[in-house]
Structure formats: structure tokens, C-alpha cells
Design a protein around this motif. Structure first.
Motif, PDB file in Angstrom:
ATOM      1  N   SER A 123     -59.459  18.408 -18.776  1.00  0.00           N
ATOM      2  CA  SER A 123     -58.376  18.815 -17.872  1.00  0.00           C
ATOM      3  C   SER A 123     -58.506  18.154 -16.501  1.00  0.00           C
ATOM      4  O   SER A 123     -57.502  17.964 -15.821  1.00  0.00           O
ATOM      5  N   TYR A 124     -59.712  17.764 -16.099  1.00  0.00           N
ATOM      6  CA  TYR A 124     -59.880  17.060 -14.823  1.00  0.00           C
ATOM      7  C   TYR A 124     -59.262  15.659 -14.858  1.00  0.00           C
ATOM      8  O   TYR A 124     -58.935  15.102 -13.830  1.00  0.00           O
ATOM      9  N   TRP A 125     -59.126  15.114 -16.053  1.00  0.00           N
ATOM     10  CA  TRP A 125     -58.468  13.818 -16.230  1.00  0.00           C
ATOM     11  C   TRP A 125     -57.001  13.997 -16.615  1.00  0.00           C
ATOM     12  O   TRP A 125     -56.341  13.049 -16.960  1.00  0.00           O
ATOM     13  N   LYS A 126     -56.517  15.227 -16.582  1.00  0.00           N
ATOM     14  CA  LYS A 126     -55.143  15.554 -16.971  1.00  0.00           C
ATOM     15  C   LYS A 126     -54.854  15.115 -18.413  1.00  0.00           C
ATOM     16  O   LYS A 126     -53.749  14.721 -18.742  1.00  0.00           O
ATOM     17  N   LEU A 127     -55.885  15.192 -19.246  1.00  0.00           N
ATOM     18  CA  LEU A 127     -55.734  14.833 -20.647  1.00  0.00           C
ATOM     19  C   LEU A 127     -55.533  16.079 -21.490  1.00  0.00           C
ATOM     20  O   LEU A 127     -56.205  17.097 -21.285  1.00  0.00           O
ATOM     21  N   LEU A 128     -54.642  16.002 -22.440  1.00  0.00           N
ATOM     22  CA  LEU A 128     -54.482  17.070 -23.413  1.00  0.00           C
ATOM     23  C   LEU A 128     -55.610  16.972 -24.422  1.00  0.00           C
ATOM     24  O   LEU A 128     -56.045  15.875 -24.764  1.00  0.00           O
ATOM     25  N   THR A 129     -56.067  18.104 -24.890  1.00  0.00           N
ATOM     26  CA  THR A 129     -57.002  18.160 -26.002  1.00  0.00           C
ATOM     27  C   THR A 129     -56.263  18.876 -27.124  1.00  0.00           C
ATOM     28  O   THR A 129     -55.816  20.011 -26.942  1.00  0.00           O
ATOM     29  N   LEU A 130     -56.117  18.211 -28.251  1.00  0.00           N
ATOM     30  CA  LEU A 130     -55.386  18.771 -29.383  1.00  0.00           C
ATOM     31  C   LEU A 130     -56.322  18.834 -30.576  1.00  0.00           C
ATOM     32  O   LEU A 130     -56.787  17.806 -31.062  1.00  0.00           O
ATOM     33  N   SER A 131     -56.630  20.049 -31.026  1.00  0.00           N
ATOM     34  CA  SER A 131     -57.528  20.215 -32.163  1.00  0.00           C
ATOM     35  C   SER A 131     -56.767  20.721 -33.377  1.00  0.00           C
ATOM     36  O   SER A 131     -55.981  21.662 -33.277  1.00  0.00           O
ATOM     37  N   PRO A 132     -57.034  20.113 -34.531  1.00  0.00           N
ATOM     38  CA  PRO A 132     -56.377  20.592 -35.757  1.00  0.00           C
ATOM     39  C   PRO A 132     -57.062  21.800 -36.373  1.00  0.00           C
ATOM     40  O   PRO A 132     -56.504  22.423 -37.266  1.00  0.00           O
ATOM     41  N   SER A 133     -58.273  22.157 -35.883  1.00  0.00           N
ATOM     42  CA  SER A 133     -58.993  23.210 -36.601  1.00  0.00           C
ATOM     43  C   SER A 133     -59.847  24.142 -35.749  1.00  0.00           C
ATOM     44  O   SER A 133     -60.462  25.043 -36.307  1.00  0.00           O
ATOM     45  N   ALA A 134     -59.930  23.967 -34.465  1.00  0.00           N
ATOM     46  CA  ALA A 134     -60.738  24.871 -33.637  1.00  0.00           C
ATOM     47  C   ALA A 134     -60.063  26.238 -33.584  1.00  0.00           C
ATOM     48  O   ALA A 134     -58.901  26.347 -33.218  1.00  0.00           O
ATOM     49  N   THR A 135     -60.798  27.280 -33.934  1.00  0.00           N
ATOM     50  CA  THR A 135     -60.193  28.608 -34.078  1.00  0.00           C
ATOM     51  C   THR A 135     -60.703  29.644 -33.087  1.00  0.00           C
ATOM     52  O   THR A 135     -60.261  30.787 -33.119  1.00  0.00           O
ATOM     53  N   SER A 136     -61.614  29.284 -32.219  1.00  0.00           N
ATOM     54  CA  SER A 136     -62.207  30.237 -31.286  1.00  0.00           C
ATOM     55  C   SER A 136     -61.153  30.878 -30.390  1.00  0.00           C
ATOM     56  O   SER A 136     -60.299  30.201 -29.826  1.00  0.00           O
ATOM     57  N   LEU A 137     -61.256  32.185 -30.227  1.00  0.00           N
ATOM     58  CA  LEU A 137     -60.346  32.923 -29.351  1.00  0.00           C
ATOM     59  C   LEU A 137     -60.536  32.520 -27.889  1.00  0.00           C
ATOM     60  O   LEU A 137     -59.597  32.540 -27.099  1.00  0.00           O
ATOM     61  N   LYS A 138     -61.746  32.119 -27.525  1.00  0.00           N
ATOM     62  CA  LYS A 138     -62.010  31.697 -26.152  1.00  0.00           C
ATOM     63  C   LYS A 138     -61.068  30.579 -25.717  1.00  0.00           C
ATOM     64  O   LYS A 138     -60.687  30.499 -24.552  1.00  0.00           O
ATOM     65  N   LEU A 139     -60.695  29.704 -26.647  1.00  0.00           N
ATOM     66  CA  LEU A 139     -59.858  28.547 -26.323  1.00  0.00           C
ATOM     67  C   LEU A 139     -58.435  28.939 -25.927  1.00  0.00           C
ATOM     68  O   LEU A 139     -57.681  28.113 -25.425  1.00  0.00           O
ATOM     69  N   ALA A 140     -58.073  30.190 -26.123  1.00  0.00           N
ATOM     70  CA  ALA A 140     -56.742  30.671 -25.721  1.00  0.00           C
ATOM     71  C   ALA A 140     -56.669  30.988 -24.230  1.00  0.00           C
ATOM     72  O   ALA A 140     -55.578  31.190 -23.699  1.00  0.00           O
ATOM     73  N   ASP A 141     -57.798  30.998 -23.548  1.00  0.00           N
ATOM     74  CA  ASP A 141     -57.841  31.299 -22.116  1.00  0.00           C
ATOM     75  C   ASP A 141     -57.360  30.081 -21.327  1.00  0.00           C
ATOM     76  O   ASP A 141     -58.115  29.130 -21.111  1.00  0.00           O
ATOM     77  N   LYS A 142     -56.114  30.114 -20.876  1.00  0.00           N
ATOM     78  CA  LYS A 142     -55.505  28.966 -20.190  1.00  0.00           C
ATOM     79  C   LYS A 142     -56.077  28.725 -18.798  1.00  0.00           C
ATOM     80  O   LYS A 142     -55.871  27.665 -18.229  1.00  0.00           O
ATOM     81  N   LYS A 143     -56.804  29.684 -18.249  1.00  0.00           N
ATOM     82  CA  LYS A 143     -57.470  29.445 -16.962  1.00  0.00           C
ATOM     83  C   LYS A 143     -58.653  28.498 -17.143  1.00  0.00           C
ATOM     84  O   LYS A 143     -58.942  27.682 -16.275  1.00  0.00           O
ATOM     85  N   VAL A 144     -59.336  28.624 -18.257  1.00  0.00           N
ATOM     86  CA  VAL A 144     -60.496  27.781 -18.543  1.00  0.00           C
ATOM     87  C   VAL A 144     -60.099  26.522 -19.312  1.00  0.00           C
ATOM     88  O   VAL A 144     -60.647  25.447 -19.094  1.00  0.00           O
ATOM     89  N   TYR A 145     -59.119  26.653 -20.212  1.00  0.00           N
ATOM     90  CA  TYR A 145     -58.702  25.553 -21.088  1.00  0.00           C
ATOM     91  C   TYR A 145     -57.207  25.272 -20.904  1.00  0.00           C
ATOM     92  O   TYR A 145     -56.406  25.461 -21.821  1.00  0.00           O
ATOM     93  N   PRO A 146     -56.794  24.823 -19.719  1.00  0.00           N
ATOM     94  CA  PRO A 146     -55.358  24.694 -19.444  1.00  0.00           C
ATOM     95  C   PRO A 146     -54.646  23.623 -20.266  1.00  0.00           C
ATOM     96  O   PRO A 146     -53.443  23.729 -20.490  1.00  0.00           O
ATOM     97  N   ASN A 147     -55.358  22.605 -20.724  1.00  0.00           N
ATOM     98  CA  ASN A 147     -54.726  21.508 -21.461  1.00  0.00           C
ATOM     99  C   ASN A 147     -55.132  21.483 -22.927  1.00  0.00           C
ATOM    100  O   ASN A 147     -55.035  20.455 -23.575  1.00  0.00           O
ATOM    101  N   PHE A 148     -55.586  22.623 -23.429  1.00  0.00           N
ATOM    102  CA  PHE A 148     -55.997  22.702 -24.838  1.00  0.00           C
ATOM    103  C   PHE A 148     -54.856  23.233 -25.695  1.00  0.00           C
ATOM    104  O   PHE A 148     -54.214  24.225 -25.354  1.00  0.00           O
ATOM    105  N   PHE A 149     -54.630  22.562 -26.825  1.00  0.00           N
ATOM    106  CA  PHE A 149     -53.642  23.005 -27.805  1.00  0.00           C
ATOM    107  C   PHE A 149     -54.259  22.864 -29.182  1.00  0.00           C
ATOM    108  O   PHE A 149     -55.144  22.049 -29.397  1.00  0.00           O
TER     109      PHE A 149
END
Length: 193
Positions: A123-149
Motif C-alpha cells: 500500500s505504500y507503493w499504491k499497489l493493489l494486492t489481489l489474492s485468489p485464495s487468501a482467506t484470513s479474516l484479518k485481511l478484511a481490515d481496510k485500515k491495515v490492508y487498504p489495497n488488498f482484494f
């Protein structure tokens, strides 16, 4: 991709980046580079990673072979191996962003633990991270993972179905057996009833 809004957002980001990018080649095509991080060489998910990589390569090939999809553009996937290690995945991420050409997004990692390590840094590089299979609930926290999908649902999303199944069978006592890892204990600690 099942979520049409996510698909629209990703294409919007690609087009927006392309409009500001001035790297045209002699054949009038612009190459768009995607970094990818997979657990290819070690661990339990290496076979799945090979499958995800082949699917991504087929998608890139098909898009490149049909100029009506991205007319004047070519996609290229730059592949890195996380070796099943969050710290090594971060090392590979830095390798991707520190060397030309500029990447538009990071496809992968496929494991939740490596996504949890790479995505906040991306996110510091303004890059999206797109995972086809990561299922962790933690990754739903947009404050920590703003560019994760992701294209898969979180482990927590299964809990309503699990609860409905237990209620349907009138089960009054349930045991949860899980591996001691944040990925599993985080989900099992949420409301089961």
C-alpha cells in the motif's frame, strides 16, 4: 471474477495507470507489468500455487491474443517464489518494486500469512494486492490492508452456514479443533452461537 464491482475497479485502475504511463513501444503497444508472488518451491501449497500460476499465465496469454480486450496493450506477469515464508515473500516484493519495469499490481500471494506480510507494505507503493485464495479474516481490515482484494471469501464467511447446520441438527455441544495459527484461532474465536 465473481464480484463485478471489483472487476470494474481493477479495470479502472489499469486504464487510469495506462493513461498516465508514456512507455509506448515501436509496435505501438504498451506493456503492463503485473508482479506475482506464489509459494512455488516448498511447502504444502506448492502444487496449488503451480495451478494458480498456470491459470494466471493462461489469462495473460488469452488477453494478449485478443486485441479487442486491451487494444494496444500487452500484459506481462513477473513471477516470484515466496517459498512459503512471509519474510521471503516480503523480500521478493521488494525485489519486484525496486527493479524496473513499474508494476501495476501484485497478484498473490496465495497464502494468508504471506498476504498479511506483503499487502500492508504494498500500500505504500499504491499497489493493489489481489489474492485468489487468501482467506484470513484479518485481511478484511481496510485500515491495515487498504489495497488488498481477494477473489475467495474469508474463513469467517462460512460460520453462518456452520451455525445453521448445527441448529438444523439440534446440536447443543460443538467442539472446534484447529491448528494453532492466527489464521484458524482468529476465526474459531468468533461467535459460533
Amino acid at each position: 471474477m465473481k464480484n463485478p464491482l471489483l472487476k470494474l475497479f481493477l479495470w479502472h485502475m489499469i486504464i487510469q495507470t495506462v493513461l498516465y504511463q508514456s512507455s509506448s513501444h515501436a509496435n505501438n503497444t504498451t506493456t503492463l507489468y503485473f508482479g506475482s508472488i506464489y509459494a512455488l518451491s516448498q511447502g504444502f501449497a506448492s502444487k496449488a500455487a503451480q495451478g494458480y500460476l498456470q491459470a494466471a499465465q493462461m489469462a495473460v496469454r488469452d488477453i494478449n491474443n485478443h486485441q479487442d480486450i486491451l487494444k494496444g496493450y500487452k500484459l506481462e506477469l513477473i513471477v516470484k517464489d515466496s517459498k512459503h515464508s512471509p519474510s521471503y515473500a516480503v523480500k521478493e516484493f521488494f525485489d519486484l518494486v525496486s527493479k524496473p519495469p513499474q508494476k501495476l499490481l501484485i497478484y498473490g500471494p496465495i497464502l494468508s500469512q504471506t498476504c498479511e506480510a506483503v499487502s500492508p507494505i504494498a500500500s505504500y507503493w499504491k499497489l493493489l494486492t489481489l489474492s485468489p485464495s487468501a482467506t484470513s479474516l484479518k485481511l478484511a481490515d481496510k485500515k491495515v490492508y487498504p489495497n488488498f482484494f481477494r477473489t475467495s471469501i474469508s474463513d469467517f464467511s462460512y460460520n453462518p452456514a456452520r451455525i445453521a447446520f448445527m441448529k438444523y441438527h439440534n446440536w447443543t455441544r460443538v467442539a472446534v479443533i484447529s491448528q494453532v495459527a492466527d489464521l484458524f484461532t482468529f476465526v474459531s474465536s468468533f461467535y459460533l452461537f
